[in-house]
Design a protein around this motif. Structure first.
Motif, PDB file in Angstrom:
ATOM      1  N   PRO A 105     -14.830 -22.868 -96.602  1.00 38.23           N
ATOM      2  CA  PRO A 105     -13.523 -23.012 -95.477  1.00 38.23           C
ATOM      3  C   PRO A 105     -13.175 -24.602 -95.237  1.00 38.23           C
ATOM      4  O   PRO A 105     -12.022 -24.474 -94.777  1.00 38.23           O
ATOM      5  N   LEU A 106     -13.957 -25.227 -95.026  1.00 34.40           N
ATOM      6  CA  LEU A 106     -13.613 -26.848 -94.748  1.00 34.40           C
ATOM      7  C   LEU A 106     -12.738 -27.357 -95.805  1.00 34.40           C
ATOM      8  O   LEU A 106     -11.864 -27.896 -95.539  1.00 34.40           O
ATOM      9  N   ASN A 107     -13.019 -26.987 -97.163  1.00 28.57           N
ATOM     10  CA  ASN A 107     -12.451 -27.402 -97.975  1.00 28.57           C
ATOM     11  C   ASN A 107     -10.974 -26.647 -98.208  1.00 28.57           C
ATOM     12  O   ASN A 107      -9.826 -27.482 -98.462  1.00 28.57           O
ATOM     13  N   ILE A 108     -10.857 -25.425 -97.716  1.00 24.65           N
ATOM     14  CA  ILE A 108      -9.666 -24.894 -97.622  1.00 24.65           C
ATOM     15  C   ILE A 108      -8.943 -25.307 -96.637  1.00 24.65           C
ATOM     16  O   ILE A 108      -7.625 -25.728 -96.963  1.00 24.65           O
ATOM     17  N   ILE A 109      -9.541 -25.712 -95.412  1.00 24.39           N
ATOM     18  CA  ILE A 109      -8.596 -26.175 -94.430  1.00 24.39           C
ATOM     19  C   ILE A 109      -7.914 -27.355 -94.682  1.00 24.39           C
ATOM     20  O   ILE A 109      -6.778 -27.867 -94.648  1.00 24.39           O
ATOM     21  N   LEU A 110      -8.785 -28.364 -95.358  1.00 21.82           N
ATOM     22  CA  LEU A 110      -8.532 -29.964 -95.430  1.00 21.82           C
ATOM     23  C   LEU A 110      -7.643 -29.822 -96.650  1.00 21.82           C
ATOM     24  O   LEU A 110      -6.609 -30.568 -96.835  1.00 21.82           O
ATOM     25  N   ARG A 111      -7.764 -28.981 -97.787  1.00 22.44           N
ATOM     26  CA  ARG A 111      -6.831 -29.093 -98.943  1.00 22.44           C
ATOM     27  C   ARG A 111      -5.656 -28.571 -98.635  1.00 22.44           C
ATOM     28  O   ARG A 111      -4.543 -29.103 -98.714  1.00 22.44           O
ATOM     29  N   TRP A 112      -5.548 -27.357 -97.807  1.00 21.56           N
ATOM     30  CA  TRP A 112      -4.196 -26.966 -97.528  1.00 21.56           C
ATOM     31  C   TRP A 112      -3.396 -27.548 -96.427  1.00 21.56           C
ATOM     32  O   TRP A 112      -2.282 -27.347 -96.452  1.00 21.56           O
ATOM     33  N   TYR A 113      -4.329 -28.122 -95.407  1.00 18.30           N
ATOM     34  CA  TYR A 113      -3.670 -29.073 -94.569  1.00 18.30           C
ATOM     35  C   TYR A 113      -2.889 -30.007 -95.137  1.00 18.30           C
ATOM     36  O   TYR A 113      -1.819 -30.484 -94.770  1.00 18.30           O
ATOM     37  N   ASP A 114      -3.641 -30.572 -96.368  1.00 18.36           N
ATOM     38  CA  ASP A 114      -2.882 -31.837 -96.870  1.00 18.36           C
ATOM     39  C   ASP A 114      -1.698 -31.408 -97.465  1.00 18.36           C
ATOM     40  O   ASP A 114      -0.841 -31.701 -97.661  1.00 18.36           O
ATOM     41  N   GLU A 115      -1.877 -30.219 -98.065  1.00 14.23           N
ATOM     42  CA  GLU A 115      -0.770 -29.476 -98.744  1.00 14.23           C
ATOM     43  C   GLU A 115       0.552 -29.127 -97.737  1.00 14.23           C
ATOM     44  O   GLU A 115       1.766 -29.359 -97.883  1.00 14.23           O
ATOM     45  N   MET A 116       0.138 -28.913 -96.621  1.00 12.37           N
ATOM     46  CA  MET A 116       1.006 -28.635 -95.381  1.00 12.37           C
ATOM     47  C   MET A 116       1.980 -29.895 -95.137  1.00 12.37           C
ATOM     48  O   MET A 116       2.850 -29.896 -94.837  1.00 12.37           O
ATOM     49  N   GLN A 117       1.113 -31.019 -95.336  1.00 13.54           N
ATOM     50  CA  GLN A 117       1.780 -32.321 -94.790  1.00 13.54           C
ATOM     51  C   GLN A 117       3.193 -32.542 -95.818  1.00 13.54           C
ATOM     52  O   GLN A 117       4.265 -32.853 -95.504  1.00 13.54           O
ATOM     53  N   VAL A 118       2.916 -32.361 -96.969  1.00 17.07           N
ATOM     54  CA  VAL A 118       3.966 -32.280 -98.089  1.00 17.07           C
ATOM     55  C   VAL A 118       5.011 -31.258 -97.638  1.00 17.07           C
ATOM     56  O   VAL A 118       6.415 -31.364 -97.748  1.00 17.07           O
ATOM     57  N   ALA A 119       4.441 -29.946 -97.274  1.00 19.12           N
ATOM     58  CA  ALA A 119       5.518 -28.649 -96.946  1.00 19.12           C
ATOM     59  C   ALA A 119       6.028 -29.008 -95.561  1.00 19.12           C
ATOM     60  O   ALA A 119       7.207 -28.572 -95.717  1.00 19.12           O
ATOM     61  N   HIS A 120       5.359 -29.734 -94.686  1.00 20.40           N
ATOM     62  CA  HIS A 120       6.055 -30.007 -93.554  1.00 20.40           C
ATOM     63  C   HIS A 120       7.542 -30.923 -93.716  1.00 20.40           C
ATOM     64  O   HIS A 120       8.304 -30.578 -93.313  1.00 20.40           O
ATOM     65  N   VAL A 121       7.433 -31.762 -94.409  1.00 25.07           N
ATOM     66  CA  VAL A 121       8.532 -32.686 -95.018  1.00 25.07           C
ATOM     67  C   VAL A 121       9.532 -31.801 -95.327  1.00 25.07           C
ATOM     68  O   VAL A 121      10.671 -31.951 -95.126  1.00 25.07           O
ATOM     69  N   SER A 122       9.097 -31.022 -96.455  1.00 29.36           N
ATOM     70  CA  SER A 122      10.213 -30.000 -97.034  1.00 29.36           C
ATOM     71  C   SER A 122      10.793 -29.211 -96.143  1.00 29.36           C
ATOM     72  O   SER A 122      11.954 -28.992 -96.241  1.00 29.36           O
ATOM     73  N   LEU A 123       9.744 -28.550 -95.308  1.00 29.60           N
ATOM     74  CA  LEU A 123      10.381 -27.723 -94.388  1.00 29.60           C
ATOM     75  C   LEU A 123      11.310 -28.232 -93.389  1.00 29.60           C
ATOM     76  O   LEU A 123      12.422 -27.760 -93.037  1.00 29.60           O
ATOM     77  N   ALA A 124      10.872 -29.691 -92.950  1.00 33.14           N
ATOM     78  CA  ALA A 124      11.916 -30.295 -92.062  1.00 33.14           C
ATOM     79  C   ALA A 124      13.193 -30.562 -92.657  1.00 33.14           C
ATOM     80  O   ALA A 124      14.311 -30.490 -91.863  1.00 33.14           O
ATOM     81  N   ARG A 125      13.257 -30.892 -94.043  1.00 39.10           N
ATOM     82  CA  ARG A 125      14.786 -30.824 -94.563  1.00 39.10           C
ATOM     83  C   ARG A 125      15.619 -29.665 -94.682  1.00 39.10           C
ATOM     84  O   ARG A 125      16.430 -29.808 -94.576  1.00 39.10           O
ATOM     85  N   LEU A 126      14.577 -28.653 -95.110  1.00 35.92           N
ATOM     86  CA  LEU A 126      15.492 -27.332 -94.995  1.00 35.92           C
ATOM     87  C   LEU A 126      15.906 -26.880 -93.777  1.00 35.92           C
ATOM     88  O   LEU A 126      17.070 -26.492 -93.569  1.00 35.92           O
ATOM     89  N   VAL A 127      14.988 -26.875 -92.825  1.00 35.94           N
ATOM     90  CA  VAL A 127      15.573 -26.594 -91.478  1.00 35.94           C
ATOM     91  C   VAL A 127      16.383 -27.374 -90.669  1.00 35.94           C
ATOM     92  O   VAL A 127      17.046 -27.202 -89.504  1.00 35.94           O
TER      93      VAL A 127
END
Length: 593
Positions: free
Chosen positions: A313-335
């Motif tokens: 679960p720690l790997n999942i949280i940190l891995r996908w939280y890192d992915e969410m950093q990239v996604a957050h930028v894309s989401l900010a550009r879209l919204v």
């Protein structure tokens, strides 16, 4: 932690020229909360199923710990048959619920991604026309392609997996606290390293990923612009310059790519060290507790197994939280389009007539730089006004103001006494239509392309509109006539034919005021002249403002307005302006010989 510094130059610089903004934290949080509300039941169901799956996964360590405890106590009745049966049942239950977790997580991710795509498209289409006209090709392209692609992985997996990982980790920590309470504080030994590493990483990651995304948008913009203007680049031998500019933007983009890779190369070893510290602390502290008799061997076994299970679960949280950093930028550009206020309009503002008036209008695309200055023009209903002048004088800009695409910085543009800037966009389009040099043939049938202008028109009306713009002959020659597929992947239409479709849409829309911005510029002079004469019959009685590309259009107009340096320098009929021997007369002599 000291390491690679971010690039000294900023590939995000091109973003300063973007007209579509990047959404702020408040906008992103608001949209995320909205998504959660839409899919609340699916989220709660996913968390519930995941809770059952994690609970089933902890049965194995508990049973094994119980067996070890019994062995250490010298018990001869281990009840292995019952233990194996319970363990097998727990595995089956866990497998079933893990399957449901993955299935429901994937479905939830796809539904959220579909919502995001639809929301972006609907919001973009509803933006003021002037905003989209000024938007850069590369920025729009990168948002609808690259940003959506980056978000696709996040929506399909990151969001569901983060929810799963958080619930999983929380339940495991809770299970450890219940089965071996003295060992739970041992987990805290790894917290400082994890906190320091994550704070270092996440302090730098968002801005780095944002610059990386902007750098890619700059690359896409440079490439798209070069391809679109390929003939101009070739004619002026600008190939080497365009290649150099593209390579510079690629270098800036890849520099940010390397920097974000460096950030991850620091974070991942920190995560691995955290796992080792957690397991070692539980084993070492638990071993001391066993030797002192504070806990049993079975509790230590259960605690060590649960601590080992925390790795996933720690790997999942940190891995996908890192992915969410990239996604957050894309989401900010879209919204970010949500930060652009749509044209509200006032439904009570109604035109009382058809006369168009520009009164002391000033307008500019950039703050403090006016393209049009002190422009006043009155267009009587049913009259034909031609706007002529040199390139860059402001003819097209004035035409867009009269069509209600833009609103003046100062002054007023009115239709029947009602300000176009205050009217709802739908009402403006019902009265005034703009046809310019740029047009688009959508993928689909010829009929579908025409029905965009007036849904519900029958075939007779469609053929009449095509005939009015001299497109009937080639349209009837198509294999399936109106049902022929045109556009990308279908029948390739010539630029002239595409322009005729745009003009046929205009005939179907049937507005009383038309702004034609060099609408026949892609036709040869003879065909253009013939088409304009055909259109003259259809447009009889309507108000027409024509940005004249060929001066014979101006010759036929009731009033000619000569635009020079953002101002109307001459106004009158063709004969009056020729007699005045001013700017228009010079243009007429140079064109007519």
């Amino acid at each position: 932690m000291i390491g690679l510094a971010p690039p000294a130059y900023d590939p995000a610089a091109p973003a300063a020229a973007e007209t579509l903004p990047v959404g702020g934290p408040a906008t992103v949080r608001s949209y995320v909360r909205e998504l959660f509300r839409r899919h609340r039941r699916a989220f709660l169901l996913l968390i519930g199923v995941n809770t059952l799956a994690v609970t089933a996964s902890m049965v194995g360590p508990y049973l094994l710990g119980d067996v070890v405890e019994n062995v250490s106590d010298g018990s001869r009745e281990l009840h292995l048959e019952r233990t194996v049966a319970l363990f097998t049942l727990a595995l089956v239950v866990q497998a079933l619920f893990v399957h449901q977790v993955r299935l429901r997580g994937a479905v939830l991710g796809e539904r959220m991604l579909a919502d995001l795509r639809e929301d972006f498209l609907v919001r973009s289409v509803g933006l003021p026309p002037g905003v989209l006209e000024r938007a850069g090709t590369g920025d729009l392209l990168s948002r609808i392609t690259t940003d959506i692609d980056r978000l696709a992985n996040a929506m399909r997996e990151a969001v569901p997996q983060l929810a799963i990982g958080v619930v999983w980790a929380g339940l495991l920590v809770g299970g450890l606290a219940v089965t071996a309470p003295p060992l739970a504080p041992a987990l805290l030994l790894a917290v400082p390293l994890l906190v320091v590493g994550c704070r270092w990483y996440f302090k730098r990651a968002p801005s780095a990923y944002r610059s990386e995304a902007a750098g890619y948008a700059a690359v896409a913009g440079a490439l798209a612009e070069t391809v679109d203007a390929g003939r101009t680049v070739e004619a002026h031998r600008l190939g080497a310059l365009r290649v150099e500019q593209s390579e510079q933007r690629i270098r800036e983009w890849t520099a940010w790519e390397r920097y974000t890779l460096y950030l991850r190369s620091v974070l991942f070893p920190v995560i691995n060290a955290t796992h080792i510290i957690v397991l070692c602390s539980v084993l070492m502290i638990g071993g001391v507790f066993v030797l002192r008799g504070w806990i049993g061997v079975g509790q230590l076994t259960t605690g060590a197994l649960i601590a080992q299970m925390l790795v996933d679960p720690l790997n999942i949280i940190l891995r996908w939280y890192d992915e969410m950093q990239v996604a957050h930028v894309s989401l900010a550009r879209l919204v970010g389009v949500r930060d652009i206020q749509p044209e509200a309009g006032d439904d009570s503002v109604r035109p009382e007539g058809r006369d168009v008036l520009a009164d002391d209008v000033h307008f500019g695309y950039l703050e403090g730089v006016d393209v049009l200055r002190e422009v006043s023009l009155s267009v009587r209903p049913g009259s034909r006004v031609a706007l002529v002048g040199p390139s860059g004088a402001g003819k097209s800009t004035l035409g867009r103001l009269l069509a209600g695409i833009y609103g003046p910085r100062t002054g007023r543009v009115t239709l029947g006494g009602a300000e176009l800037a205050r009217m709802p966009a739908e009402d403006v389009r019902a009265h005034v239509a703009l046809v310019n040099q740029e047009h688009h043939v959508f993928v689909g049938s010829l009929r579908d392309n025409l029905l965009l202008a007036r849904n519900g028109a029958d075939d007779a009306e469609l053929w009449a509109a095509l005939g009015a713009v001299d497109a009937g002959d080639w349209a009837r020659a198509l294999e399936d006539e109106l049902d022929t597929e045109v556009g990308s992947g279908g029948v390739a239409l010539t630029p002239a034919q595409a322009q005729q479709i745009a003009l046929a849409r205009l005939v179907l829309a049937d507005p009383h005021t038309l702004v034609l911005d060099e609408a026949t510029s892609l036709l040869d002079p003879r065909a253009a002249r013939h088409l304009e004469r055909s259109l003259a019959r259809v447009l009889d009685g309507r108000t027409v403002v024509a940005i004249a590309h060929r001066l014979h259009t101006a010759h036929d107009a009731d009033v000619i307005a000569v635009v020079e340096n953002g101002r109307i320098s001459e106004l009158g009929s063709h004969d009056e302006l020729v007699r005045a021997d001013g700017a228009y007369a010079a243009l007429w002599r140079s064109w007519h010989g």
